[in-house]
Design a protein around this motif. Structure first.
Motif, mmCIF file in Angstrom:
data_model
loop_
_atom_site.group_PDB
_atom_site.id
_atom_site.type_symbol
_atom_site.label_atom_id
_atom_site.label_comp_id
_atom_site.label_asym_id
_atom_site.label_seq_id
_atom_site.Cartn_x
_atom_site.Cartn_y
_atom_site.Cartn_z
ATOM 1 N N GLN A 86 0.824 -1.212 0.000
ATOM 2 C CA GLN A 86 0.000 0.000 0.000
ATOM 3 C C GLN A 86 0.856 1.260 0.000
ATOM 4 O O GLN A 86 0.473 2.272 -0.586
ATOM 5 C CB GLN A 86 -0.959 -0.025 1.185
ATOM 6 C CG GLN A 86 -2.021 -1.098 0.978
ATOM 7 C CD GLN A 86 -3.172 -0.969 1.923
ATOM 8 O OE1 GLN A 86 -3.791 0.078 1.999
ATOM 9 N NE2 GLN A 86 -3.470 -2.038 2.638
ATOM 10 N N LEU B 107 -7.461 -2.466 1.514
ATOM 11 C CA LEU B 107 -7.688 -2.348 0.079
ATOM 12 C C LEU B 107 -9.166 -2.603 -0.212
ATOM 13 O O LEU B 107 -9.806 -3.400 0.475
ATOM 14 C CB LEU B 107 -6.855 -3.378 -0.685
ATOM 15 C CG LEU B 107 -5.345 -3.196 -0.649
ATOM 16 C CD1 LEU B 107 -4.646 -4.459 -1.118
ATOM 17 C CD2 LEU B 107 -4.935 -2.014 -1.521
ATOM 18 N N THR B 108 -9.687 -1.953 -1.224
ATOM 19 C CA THR B 108 -11.045 -2.235 -1.677
ATOM 20 C C THR B 108 -10.946 -3.351 -2.699
ATOM 21 O O THR B 108 -10.319 -3.188 -3.746
ATOM 22 C CB THR B 108 -11.675 -0.981 -2.320
ATOM 23 O OG1 THR B 108 -11.710 0.057 -1.344
ATOM 24 C CG2 THR B 108 -13.072 -1.265 -2.822
ATOM 25 N N GLY C 85 -7.435 -5.640 -5.881
ATOM 26 C CA GLY C 85 -7.806 -4.645 -4.876
ATOM 27 C C GLY C 85 -7.319 -3.275 -5.292
ATOM 28 O O GLY C 85 -6.329 -3.156 -6.006
ATOM 29 N N THR C 86 -8.015 -2.244 -4.849
ATOM 30 C CA THR C 86 -7.653 -0.861 -5.183
ATOM 31 C C THR C 86 -7.280 -0.120 -3.916
ATOM 32 O O THR C 86 -7.955 -0.243 -2.891
ATOM 33 C CB THR C 86 -8.845 -0.150 -5.867
ATOM 34 O OG1 THR C 86 -9.201 -0.882 -7.038
ATOM 35 C CG2 THR C 86 -8.480 1.269 -6.267
ATOM 36 N N LYS C 87 -6.232 0.684 -4.020
ATOM 37 C CA LYS C 87 -5.855 1.570 -2.911
ATOM 38 C C LYS C 87 -6.751 2.798 -3.041
ATOM 39 O O LYS C 87 -6.665 3.535 -4.020
ATOM 40 C CB LYS C 87 -4.386 1.967 -3.001
ATOM 41 C CG LYS C 87 -3.955 2.902 -1.893
ATOM 42 C CD LYS C 87 -2.484 3.253 -2.013
ATOM 43 C CE LYS C 87 -2.092 4.277 -0.962
ATOM 44 N NZ LYS C 87 -0.678 4.617 -1.061
ATOM 45 N N THR C 88 -7.591 3.020 -2.061
ATOM 46 C CA THR C 88 -8.592 4.089 -2.168
ATOM 47 C C THR C 88 -8.154 5.421 -1.599
ATOM 48 O O THR C 88 -8.746 6.435 -1.906
ATOM 49 C CB THR C 88 -9.908 3.671 -1.485
ATOM 50 O OG1 THR C 88 -9.624 3.279 -0.151
ATOM 51 C CG2 THR C 88 -10.547 2.526 -2.224
#
Length: 189
Positions: free
Chosen positions: A112, A167-168, A185-188
């Motif tokens: 992240q 993570l999303t 997953g996306t780092k929001t």
């Protein structure tokens, strides 16, 4: 080809190849691949969407990268202490590596840290089987596999730690027997 690769070859041909074709092409921009090993993922990267790949492993494995249509640089290091600047990657990829890391918390924190906001984390891992009977069988061979496969733990539950990491998770999948888990997953923040 090492012993691990020999044992993994049937799984690669029957299942992993399909999963790699599904998720690796989602990578874009400046990419970090953690645990590149024999470079099996490289052929699945979309050359038109990749600026460059930084490939990290615990030791440098010299690979023939001349056929690739994007720049690649090989690094030595570990997931728990990534040798890269904050927010320097659009995509981080990890396939079949988390099973060999005893404490995933520092590795997930580092991933992240190096991901740009909105960047994606692509993962493929084998995990402890969901079905009790299969889990019991895997447990009985885990000690031998661990020694033979460079510290690989067949009973890890990395998918749970990834989901709890902040993570999303936008995409996820699992094999019918629950041994393989993958996702994006996306780092929001």
């Amino acid at each position: 080809m090492n012993l691990y690769d020999v044992f993994m070859l049937p799984l690669e041909k029957m299942v992993l190849k399909r999963i790699r074709k599904e998720v690796i092409p989602k990578a874009y921009g400046n990419v970090l691949e953690i645990g590149y090993g024999t470079g099996v993922n490289f052929k699945y990267y979309p050359s038109d969407a990749i600026e460059r790949i930084s490939a990290l492993d615990t030791k440098i494995n010299l690979l023939n990268t001349k056929k690739l249509r994007f720049p690649i640089e090989l690094y030595e290091g570990c997931a728990e202490e990534l040798p890269f600047e904050n927010e320097s990657f659009d995509t981080v990829v990890e396939t079949l590596v988390f099973c060999s890391i005893k404490d995933l918390t520092p590795a997930l924190r580092e991933i992240q840290r190096v991901l740009k906001p909105g960047g994606i984390f692509i993962f493929i891992d084998h995990v402890k089987p969901e079905k009790e009977r299969l889990a019991s069988m895997v447990e009985s061979i885990n000690w031998a596999w661990h020694d033979m496969a460079g510290g690989c733990n067949l009973l890890n539950e990395s998918h749970k730690e990834i989901e709890a990491s902040g993570l999303t998770i936008d995409q996820r999948g699992s094999s019918s027997n629950g041994i393989l888990r993958w996702g994006i997953g996306t780092k929001t923040e």
